[in-house]
Motif scaffolding. Structure first.
Motif, mmCIF file in Angstrom:
data_model
loop_
_atom_site.group_PDB
_atom_site.id
_atom_site.type_symbol
_atom_site.label_atom_id
_atom_site.label_comp_id
_atom_site.label_asym_id
_atom_site.label_seq_id
_atom_site.Cartn_x
_atom_site.Cartn_y
_atom_site.Cartn_z
ATOM 1 N N VAL A 110 0.298 -5.851 8.646
ATOM 2 C CA VAL A 110 1.555 -6.357 9.193
ATOM 3 C C VAL A 110 1.845 -7.755 8.651
ATOM 4 C CG1 VAL A 110 0.372 -7.196 11.285
ATOM 5 C CG2 VAL A 110 2.857 -6.868 11.299
ATOM 6 N N VAL A 111 3.080 -7.963 8.210
ATOM 7 C CA VAL A 111 3.587 -9.270 7.795
ATOM 8 C C VAL A 111 4.640 -9.645 8.833
ATOM 9 C CG1 VAL A 111 4.779 -10.580 6.002
ATOM 10 C CG2 VAL A 111 3.182 -8.744 5.361
ATOM 11 N N TYR A 112 4.426 -10.739 9.562
ATOM 12 C CA TYR A 112 5.317 -11.042 10.674
ATOM 13 C C TYR A 112 5.631 -12.530 10.749
ATOM 14 C CZ TYR A 112 1.307 -12.935 13.249
ATOM 15 O OH TYR A 112 0.235 -13.701 13.639
ATOM 16 N N GLY A 113 6.687 -12.849 11.504
ATOM 17 C CA GLY A 113 7.082 -14.241 11.674
ATOM 18 C C GLY A 113 8.538 -14.326 12.096
ATOM 19 N N ASP A 114 9.032 -15.546 12.241
ATOM 20 C CA ASP A 114 10.409 -15.753 12.662
ATOM 21 C C ASP A 114 11.386 -15.315 11.574
ATOM 22 O OD1 ASP A 114 9.526 -16.793 15.070
ATOM 23 O OD2 ASP A 114 9.507 -18.862 14.330
ATOM 24 N N ALA A 115 12.640 -15.153 11.952
ATOM 25 C CA ALA A 115 13.670 -14.707 11.007
ATOM 26 C C ALA A 115 13.949 -15.779 9.959
ATOM 27 C CB ALA A 115 14.954 -14.379 11.767
ATOM 28 N N GLY A 116 14.272 -15.322 8.743
ATOM 29 C CA GLY A 116 14.734 -16.232 7.702
ATOM 30 C C GLY A 116 13.662 -16.937 6.909
ATOM 31 N N LEU A 117 12.395 -16.515 7.041
ATOM 32 C CA LEU A 117 11.305 -17.222 6.370
ATOM 33 C C LEU A 117 10.840 -16.534 5.085
ATOM 34 C CD1 LEU A 117 9.146 -18.339 9.434
ATOM 35 C CD2 LEU A 117 11.060 -19.513 8.330
ATOM 36 N N ARG B 281 1.744 15.752 7.076
ATOM 37 C CA ARG B 281 0.301 15.637 6.846
ATOM 38 C C ARG B 281 -0.123 16.366 5.572
ATOM 39 N NH1 ARG B 281 -0.070 16.560 12.501
ATOM 40 N NH2 ARG B 281 -0.668 18.742 12.133
ATOM 41 N N GLU B 282 0.615 17.407 5.227
ATOM 42 C CA GLU B 282 0.318 18.153 4.001
ATOM 43 C C GLU B 282 0.843 17.442 2.756
ATOM 44 O OE1 GLU B 282 1.630 22.330 1.818
ATOM 45 O OE2 GLU B 282 1.961 22.086 3.977
ATOM 46 N N MET B 283 2.048 16.851 2.854
ATOM 47 C CA MET B 283 2.714 16.311 1.667
ATOM 48 C C MET B 283 2.317 14.863 1.350
ATOM 49 S SD MET B 283 4.253 18.960 0.750
ATOM 50 C CE MET B 283 5.060 18.236 -0.670
ATOM 51 N N LEU B 284 2.114 14.026 2.357
ATOM 52 C CA LEU B 284 1.807 12.612 2.108
ATOM 53 C C LEU B 284 0.540 12.404 1.284
ATOM 54 C CD1 LEU B 284 2.835 10.886 5.463
ATOM 55 C CD2 LEU B 284 3.715 10.335 3.187
ATOM 56 N N PRO B 285 -0.548 13.152 1.516
ATOM 57 C CA PRO B 285 -1.767 12.908 0.728
ATOM 58 C C PRO B 285 -1.673 13.327 -0.740
ATOM 59 C CG PRO B 285 -2.289 13.957 2.833
ATOM 60 C CD PRO B 285 -0.810 14.069 2.637
ATOM 61 N N ARG B 286 -0.612 14.014 -1.112
ATOM 62 C CA ARG B 286 -0.532 14.519 -2.485
ATOM 63 C C ARG B 286 -0.295 13.417 -3.514
ATOM 64 N NH1 ARG B 286 2.509 20.432 -2.352
ATOM 65 N NH2 ARG B 286 1.128 21.357 -0.771
ATOM 66 N N ARG B 287 0.220 12.274 -3.063
ATOM 67 C CA ARG B 287 0.445 11.148 -3.971
ATOM 68 C C ARG B 287 0.121 9.859 -3.211
ATOM 69 N NH1 ARG B 287 6.267 11.570 -6.545
ATOM 70 N NH2 ARG B 287 5.291 10.380 -8.212
ATOM 71 N N PRO B 288 -0.212 8.777 -3.907
ATOM 72 C CA PRO B 288 -0.572 7.520 -3.217
ATOM 73 C C PRO B 288 0.661 6.768 -2.724
ATOM 74 C CG PRO B 288 -0.731 7.227 -5.588
ATOM 75 C CD PRO B 288 -0.431 8.688 -5.373
ATOM 76 N N TYR B 289 1.293 7.326 -1.699
ATOM 77 C CA TYR B 289 2.517 6.732 -1.168
ATOM 78 C C TYR B 289 2.247 5.411 -0.443
ATOM 79 C CZ TYR B 289 5.230 10.999 -2.047
ATOM 80 O OH TYR B 289 5.882 12.054 -2.641
ATOM 81 N N VAL B 290 3.288 4.566 -0.425
ATOM 82 C CA VAL B 290 3.256 3.306 0.317
ATOM 83 C C VAL B 290 4.456 3.316 1.256
ATOM 84 C CG1 VAL B 290 3.274 0.789 0.199
ATOM 85 C CG2 VAL B 290 2.216 2.126 -1.658
ATOM 86 N N ILE B 291 4.212 3.377 2.560
ATOM 87 C CA ILE B 291 5.284 3.362 3.555
ATOM 88 C C ILE B 291 5.557 1.908 3.940
ATOM 89 C CG2 ILE B 291 5.978 4.125 5.852
ATOM 90 C CD1 ILE B 291 4.061 6.487 5.542
ATOM 91 N N VAL B 292 6.789 1.460 3.723
ATOM 92 C CA VAL B 292 7.174 0.078 4.026
ATOM 93 C C VAL B 292 8.152 0.103 5.199
ATOM 94 C CG1 VAL B 292 8.201 -2.047 3.154
ATOM 95 C CG2 VAL B 292 6.848 -0.588 1.625
ATOM 96 N N CYS B 293 7.741 -0.475 6.319
ATOM 97 C CA CYS B 293 8.545 -0.474 7.550
ATOM 98 C C CYS B 293 9.143 -1.857 7.765
ATOM 99 C CB CYS B 293 7.681 -0.086 8.751
ATOM 100 S SG CYS B 293 6.822 1.495 8.553
ATOM 101 N N ASP B 294 10.339 -2.080 7.214
ATOM 102 C CA ASP B 294 10.997 -3.376 7.369
ATOM 103 C C ASP B 294 11.734 -3.417 8.711
ATOM 104 O OD1 ASP B 294 11.700 -5.929 6.763
ATOM 105 O OD2 ASP B 294 13.077 -5.417 5.124
ATOM 106 N N GLU B 295 11.988 -4.638 9.194
ATOM 107 C CA GLU B 295 12.623 -4.833 10.500
ATOM 108 C C GLU B 295 11.855 -4.073 11.580
ATOM 109 O OE1 GLU B 295 14.898 -6.988 10.873
ATOM 110 O OE2 GLU B 295 15.469 -7.325 8.780
ATOM 111 N N ILE C 28 0.421 1.623 4.662
ATOM 112 C CA ILE C 28 1.573 1.328 5.526
ATOM 113 C C ILE C 28 1.665 -0.190 5.701
ATOM 114 C CG2 ILE C 28 2.674 1.669 7.761
ATOM 115 C CD1 ILE C 28 1.171 4.267 8.077
ATOM 116 N N VAL C 29 2.847 -0.747 5.394
ATOM 117 C CA VAL C 29 3.081 -2.180 5.568
ATOM 118 C C VAL C 29 4.210 -2.360 6.573
ATOM 119 C CG1 VAL C 29 3.681 -4.361 4.459
ATOM 120 C CG2 VAL C 29 2.372 -2.626 3.190
ATOM 121 N N PHE C 30 3.899 -2.983 7.709
ATOM 122 C CA PHE C 30 4.911 -3.331 8.702
ATOM 123 C C PHE C 30 5.410 -4.749 8.399
ATOM 124 C CE2 PHE C 30 2.047 -0.413 11.039
ATOM 125 C CZ PHE C 30 2.962 0.581 11.368
ATOM 126 N N VAL C 31 6.719 -4.924 8.384
ATOM 127 C CA VAL C 31 7.318 -6.235 8.139
ATOM 128 C C VAL C 31 8.331 -6.492 9.246
ATOM 129 C CG1 VAL C 31 8.565 -7.694 6.502
ATOM 130 C CG2 VAL C 31 7.105 -5.841 5.651
#
Length: 267
Positions: free
Chosen positions: A61-68, A127-141, A166-169
């Motif tokens: 997780v990357v977190y902090g106040d808005a606008g930084l 669960r079947e499809m995600l492991p087939r490639r090295p996906y990166v899930i980016v959850c902004d906001e 998985i990266v939470f932002v």
């Protein structure tokens, strides 16, 4: 550790792969022209966090106040990676639910099958499809996420082998939600808090970020930061936009106190 290392790990797709959808490149706030991407400590920390998360197939997780600069720095990193492996879960609507996440993952992976009609069948497909490639899930906001969204992604991550990164932002609310649940908190690999720029960082970063500030007196930069910007990238962009207009208004060749006064009144 470099972004190149992570880029190598994300293998290129075949030429027949479907074209990628949203532009993942970082966008300067207000479309400020002539802005430059500066390798600040914040940007480098975000890059290291994203790269380590991708290499470890972990959740961070990357977190902090808005606008930084959280989203900007994350986009600056992932644009150097294979775009067909980046799955951005970014929603125009507020407070999306697990149904929205499932459907967005389905579309982002360009799955050609019929969309499942039940959550159980949908999760089985993911669960079947995600492991087939090295996906990166980016959850902004991610501060907009409901608790059940985090829980859905945690269960999805738990049951995939190999796992997606998985990266939470998001704002502090996202971090607090993750920390409040032991099952979620124990799975977070890196927690990166983004803070406002210090005065020294402002003096190093702002003159390199836009030509209008090059050669400006340090006292003037300190004044703008103390009276208004307070180390926020976004607030500095606002001031810069107004300063450019002020220089046109006063037909000036260099920013000075008069122009700063004019600009700050408009912020």
């Amino acid at each position: 550790m470099t972004v190149t290392a992570a880029t190598t790990a994300l293998q290129q797709p075949p030429e027949s792969a479907a074209p990628r959808r949203p532009d993942l490149s970082p966008q300067f706030f207000l479309g400020l022209e002539d802005s430059s991407l500066v390798a600040t400590d914040t940007l480098l920390q975000i890059k290291d966090t994203v790269v380590e998360t991708v290499e470890s197939r972990a959740m961070s997780v990357v977190y902090g106040d808005a606008g930084l600069g959280k989203s900007f720095g994350t986009r600056a990193t992932i644009q150097e990676m294979n775009p067909d492996l980046i799955l951005p879960l970014d929603f125009a609507r507020s407070r999306p639910g697990p149904k929205d996440l499932r459907e967005e993952l389905f579309h982002q992976m360009h799955l050609s099958c019929r969309m499942p009609g039940t959550p159980t069948a949908f999760d089985r497909l993911l669960r079947e499809m995600l492991p087939r490639r090295p996906y990166v899930i980016v959850c902004d906001e991610a501060q907009q996420y409901r608790r059940e969204n985090f829980e859905f992604l945690r269960k999805l991550w738990d049951t995939c082998d190999p796992k997606p990164a998985i990266v939470f932002v998001g704002g502090r609310e996202a971090y607090e939600t993750l920390q409040s649940d032991p099952a979620l908190a124990s799975r977070i690999y890196i927690r990166l808090e983004i803070l406002a720029m210090t005065e020294d960082e402002v003096l190093k970063t702002v003159p390199d970020s836009h030509p209008v500030w090059r050669g400006a007196d340090e006292a003037l930069l300190k004044r703008v930061d103390t009276q208004y910007a307070l180390g926020s990238f976004r607030e500095w962009v606002k001031v810069t936009k107004h300063v450019i207009k002020g220089m046109e208004h006063f037909k000036a060749g260099k920013v000075d106190d008069r122009i700063v006064d004019w600009a700050l009144k408009r912020c």
